[in-house]
Design a protein around this motif. Structure first.
Motif, PDB file in Angstrom:
ATOM      1  N   THR A 110       0.845  -1.189   0.000  1.00 19.48           N
ATOM      2  CA  THR A 110       0.000   0.000   0.000  1.00 19.48           C
ATOM      3  C   THR A 110       0.885   1.245   0.000  1.00 19.48           C
ATOM      4  O   THR A 110       2.019   1.216   0.462  1.00 19.48           O
ATOM      5  CB  THR A 110      -0.918   0.073   1.245  1.00 19.48           C
ATOM      6  N   ILE A 111       0.322   2.316  -0.538  1.00 22.92           N
ATOM      7  CA  ILE A 111       1.034   3.592  -0.568  1.00 22.92           C
ATOM      8  C   ILE A 111       0.335   4.528   0.398  1.00 22.92           C
ATOM      9  O   ILE A 111      -0.892   4.650   0.371  1.00 22.92           O
ATOM     10  CB  ILE A 111       1.035   4.169  -1.995  1.00 22.92           C
ATOM     11  N   GLN A 112       1.126   5.140   1.263  1.00 23.60           N
ATOM     12  CA  GLN A 112       0.539   6.034   2.259  1.00 23.60           C
ATOM     13  C   GLN A 112       1.137   7.430   2.111  1.00 23.60           C
ATOM     14  O   GLN A 112       2.343   7.571   1.947  1.00 23.60           O
ATOM     15  CB  GLN A 112       0.820   5.496   3.662  1.00 23.60           C
ATOM     16  N   ASP A 167       6.444  13.059  -4.713  1.00 22.52           N
ATOM     17  CA  ASP A 167       7.352  12.321  -3.827  1.00 22.52           C
ATOM     18  C   ASP A 167       7.962  11.107  -4.519  1.00 22.52           C
ATOM     19  O   ASP A 167       9.125  10.784  -4.287  1.00 22.52           O
ATOM     20  CB  ASP A 167       6.611  11.851  -2.564  1.00 22.52           C
ATOM     21  N   LEU A 168       7.159  10.402  -5.313  1.00 21.74           N
ATOM     22  CA  LEU A 168       7.656   9.159  -5.935  1.00 21.74           C
ATOM     23  C   LEU A 168       8.199   9.382  -7.343  1.00 21.74           C
ATOM     24  O   LEU A 168       8.516   8.412  -8.041  1.00 21.74           O
ATOM     25  CB  LEU A 168       6.559   8.090  -5.938  1.00 21.74           C
ATOM     26  N   ASN A 169       8.313  10.649  -7.768  1.00 20.77           N
ATOM     27  CA  ASN A 169       8.858  10.962  -9.104  1.00 20.77           C
ATOM     28  C   ASN A 169       8.112  10.231 -10.219  1.00 20.77           C
ATOM     29  O   ASN A 169       8.722   9.804 -11.212  1.00 20.77           O
ATOM     30  CB  ASN A 169      10.350  10.591  -9.187  1.00 20.77           C
ATOM     31  N   MET A 170       6.798  10.080 -10.054  1.00 19.37           N
ATOM     32  CA  MET A 170       6.044   9.391 -11.108  1.00 19.37           C
ATOM     33  C   MET A 170       6.046  10.239 -12.379  1.00 19.37           C
ATOM     34  O   MET A 170       5.826  11.448 -12.311  1.00 19.37           O
ATOM     35  CB  MET A 170       4.607   9.137 -10.637  1.00 19.37           C
ATOM     36  N   PRO A 171       6.267   9.607 -13.530  1.00 20.40           N
ATOM     37  CA  PRO A 171       6.386  10.368 -14.775  1.00 20.40           C
ATOM     38  C   PRO A 171       5.023  10.743 -15.358  1.00 20.40           C
ATOM     39  O   PRO A 171       4.704  10.388 -16.492  1.00 20.40           O
ATOM     40  CB  PRO A 171       7.160   9.415 -15.684  1.00 20.40           C
TER      41      PRO A 171
ATOM     42  N   ILE B   7      17.902  14.449 -12.029  1.00 21.21           N
ATOM     43  CA  ILE B   7      16.829  13.560 -12.488  1.00 21.21           C
ATOM     44  C   ILE B   7      16.404  13.917 -13.915  1.00 21.21           C
ATOM     45  O   ILE B   7      16.265  13.040 -14.772  1.00 21.21           O
ATOM     46  CB  ILE B   7      15.627  13.651 -11.509  1.00 21.21           C
ATOM     47  N   THR B 110       5.113   7.006   1.465  1.00 15.60           N
ATOM     48  CA  THR B 110       5.915   5.795   1.643  1.00 15.60           C
ATOM     49  C   THR B 110       5.138   4.603   1.118  1.00 15.60           C
ATOM     50  O   THR B 110       3.908   4.602   1.087  1.00 15.60           O
ATOM     51  CB  THR B 110       6.267   5.531   3.119  1.00 15.60           C
ATOM     52  N   ILE B 111       5.892   3.599   0.705  1.00 12.19           N
ATOM     53  CA  ILE B 111       5.290   2.362   0.219  1.00 12.19           C
ATOM     54  C   ILE B 111       5.579   1.278   1.240  1.00 12.19           C
ATOM     55  O   ILE B 111       6.715   1.127   1.685  1.00 12.19           O
ATOM     56  CB  ILE B 111       5.874   1.982  -1.155  1.00 12.19           C
ATOM     57  N   THR B 134      10.330   2.585  -1.002  1.00 11.51           N
ATOM     58  CA  THR B 134      10.049   3.949  -1.441  1.00 11.51           C
ATOM     59  C   THR B 134      11.131   4.444  -2.384  1.00 11.51           C
ATOM     60  O   THR B 134      10.834   4.982  -3.462  1.00 11.51           O
ATOM     61  CB  THR B 134       9.894   4.872  -0.215  1.00 11.51           C
ATOM     62  N   ALA B 137      11.005   2.522  -5.742  1.00 11.25           N
ATOM     63  CA  ALA B 137       9.893   2.994  -6.575  1.00 11.25           C
ATOM     64  C   ALA B 137      10.249   4.327  -7.224  1.00 11.25           C
ATOM     65  O   ALA B 137       9.976   4.552  -8.415  1.00 11.25           O
ATOM     66  CB  ALA B 137       8.620   3.131  -5.737  1.00 11.25           C
ATOM     67  N   LYS B 138      10.858   5.227  -6.459  1.00 10.33           N
ATOM     68  CA  LYS B 138      11.296   6.514  -7.012  1.00 10.33           C
ATOM     69  C   LYS B 138      12.277   6.276  -8.170  1.00 10.33           C
ATOM     70  O   LYS B 138      12.115   6.834  -9.261  1.00 10.33           O
ATOM     71  CB  LYS B 138      11.988   7.369  -5.930  1.00 10.33           C
ATOM     72  N   ASN B 141      10.622   4.945 -11.202  1.00 12.32           N
ATOM     73  CA  ASN B 141       9.863   5.984 -11.916  1.00 12.32           C
ATOM     74  C   ASN B 141      10.785   6.951 -12.656  1.00 12.32           C
ATOM     75  O   ASN B 141      10.397   7.544 -13.653  1.00 12.32           O
ATOM     76  CB  ASN B 141       8.978   6.759 -10.937  1.00 12.32           C
ATOM     77  N   ILE B 142      11.989   7.120 -12.149  1.00 13.38           N
ATOM     78  CA  ILE B 142      12.949   8.020 -12.795  1.00 13.38           C
ATOM     79  C   ILE B 142      13.595   7.340 -14.007  1.00 13.38           C
ATOM     80  O   ILE B 142      13.659   7.903 -15.093  1.00 13.38           O
ATOM     81  CB  ILE B 142      14.027   8.470 -11.777  1.00 13.38           C
ATOM     82  N   GLN B 144      12.695   4.249 -15.369  1.00  9.58           N
ATOM     83  CA  GLN B 144      11.736   3.469 -16.163  1.00  9.58           C
ATOM     84  C   GLN B 144      12.405   2.279 -16.877  1.00  9.58           C
ATOM     85  O   GLN B 144      12.335   2.147 -18.105  1.00  9.58           O
ATOM     86  CB  GLN B 144      11.001   4.388 -17.148  1.00  9.58           C
TER      87      GLN B 144
END
Lengths: 298, 298
Positions: A110-112, A167-171, B7, B110-111, B134, B137-138, B141-142, B144
């Motif tokens: 899960t992501i919080q 926070d998670l640098n999602m593209p 990044i 956070t994950i 976390t 995942a970052k 996402n950076i 890919q």
């Protein structure tokens, strides 16, 4: 328009569609919904259609964002009508997965997002936002959109998801879209169908109270947060059916509380957020009080 | 080989490199590390180089996976030597961000992976795996990547990250790579530099105990989990400097506990996992007891 129910098929269809478009950078726009689409959703699809090359709509009533006593089972569903709305708005791909497709096993992950999820709907609906962030991250990883469109009616959701993406640098870029309302002011919501005719009339106190707040913020810039809250609360209480869950005035998008004696003209980016029950139906609404920028022309 | 610290620059460089390679599907391989590279890391880079078109290595000592009394500050760093190792292994891009680049603000997001992070190192290092998931995942996402390479020395990390990728539908495949050892059996680790000469000699009890477990599992297939644990523990205790944190025998990758009286031949995919302190240095090691498949030829 293509309707897809499997994750792998969706990925293949998006990849195939990208190849068909002869542009160096093909953009994907994504509108995640729980279906039972209304003009609010349609406005998101319109924005996606304007801004991006491929528009993907998802319809998925996500069980993990509902509490045990909430309306997961009874949440309104109408796939046939939803597909007609999507078709009309020029959506390219509709993704309608089953719960089994999205959660072949119960998720251990899960992501919080802390600091933004404890107040407002997070307080009334524990675990709700963990369910939202988790499913939206899943959908983002499946669709891999460049832009994702969310309605500002769920302002806290917009704030939480924007924080997650940052926070998670999602593209992906979150595009917040304005609240859509009925002519009489009621904010559009799939849950409005739950309202009896009488409840629906009484529910207009929400938008009325927000209009009063907007008016007061313009006419009395020295109004305090406490006075603003009293004004809004008093207006809602004029409707005898209204049971207030919260009337909150916070910073946006930080969602931090403000002192009752703070004056509006000392603040930027303030949101008035409401959750009120009418019978069994819990409605939310909100309005941002944005500072009018004054430019002095000499 | 290009070294990148930002990044946005990394994303641009990967995109540019993808365009230079004239193939329909260019694959990206990713090796995330905390630097101070050894032959274990080199083996990950080799696998990435063999399997993918563009190899990205990251070097980042991630503060949020260290506890307050752990070795974040003193964790060994040697950028110049690391770059030489990466160059030798044919890495295309080395990403070395600062803490500020990765966490311009403290992360609110956070994950968490439940069910896999409570035992083993998760028990001794509360919050450690939330920090790992976390940051990974970052980085995913950076960068890919299509494939990400992790050493099996951190077997729990492999299990946790594989679960995260599956649960969140991340478009990446985790490739677990075998543990690399010194000639005398010591598992390679950046933390081995902390060991005094005497501690290093005593630390060989880890690999010796795992070899004993492997041998016993072949020669006595009816051995119980309890007997196996006693065997391993006794061997470690022969080294007076060894202070056992845990000796665990679990399923893999589920990391579920097993009954002491269960026999090995009734089980599949069992891992013996150790964490033992020598002086101030905490070392981990593990070994999977894999069932030998017997094919009958008539």
């Amino acid at each position: 328009m293509i309707t897809v129910r499997g994750i792998q098929e969706l990925r293949s269809q998006i990849a195939a569609m990208k190849k068909q478009i002869s542009k160096p950078e093909v953009t994907v726009g994504f509108v995640p919904t729980m279906g039972f689409l209304h003009e609010g959703h349609a406005s998101l699809m319109k924005q996606a259609r304007n801004k991006t090359d491929i528009v993907v709509l998802s319809i998925f009533v996500n069980p993990i964002q509902f509490g045990p006593n909430e309306d997961f089972e009874s949440y309104p569903r109408d796939e046939k009508r939803d597909l007609a709305v999507a078709e009309k708005e020029g959506v390219d791909i509709v993704f309608i997965p089953t719960v089994k497709e999205m959660y072949p096993q119960p998720t251990k992950t899960t992501i919080q997002v802390s600091g933004l999820t404890e107040r407002l709907c997070g307080a009334s609906r524990p675990g709700h936002f963990d369910g939202v962030t988790t499913v939206v991250a899943k959908l983002f990883n499946i669709v891999q959109p460049d832009y994702a469109f969310f309605g500002m009616k769920d302002a806290q959701q917009v704030a939480v998801l924007t924080q997650m993406v940052t926070d998670l640098n999602m593209p992906v870029t979150i595009v917040p879209c304005p609240i859509m309302r009925e002519n009489d002011g009621l904010a559009l919501s799939s849950r409005n169908v739950y309202l009896s005719s009488e409840e629906r009339t009484q529910a207009l106190c929400l938008s009325r109270s927000l209009s009063l707040a907007e008016k007061a913020s313009r006419e009395r810039t020295d109004i305090t947060i406490g006075e603003l809250r009293s004004l809004v609360t008093a207006e809602i209480k004029k409707s005898p059916a209204a049971v207030i869950d919260y009337v909150e005035i916070l910073t946006f998008p930080g969602l931090q509380p403000l002192g009752e004696k703070q004056q509006l003209n000392d603040l930027e980016d303030v949101i008035v957020a409401l959750a009120v029950k009418f019978g069994k139906t819990r409605l939310i609404d909100n309005h941002r009080l944005q500072k009018v920028k004054v430019f002095s022309h000499v």
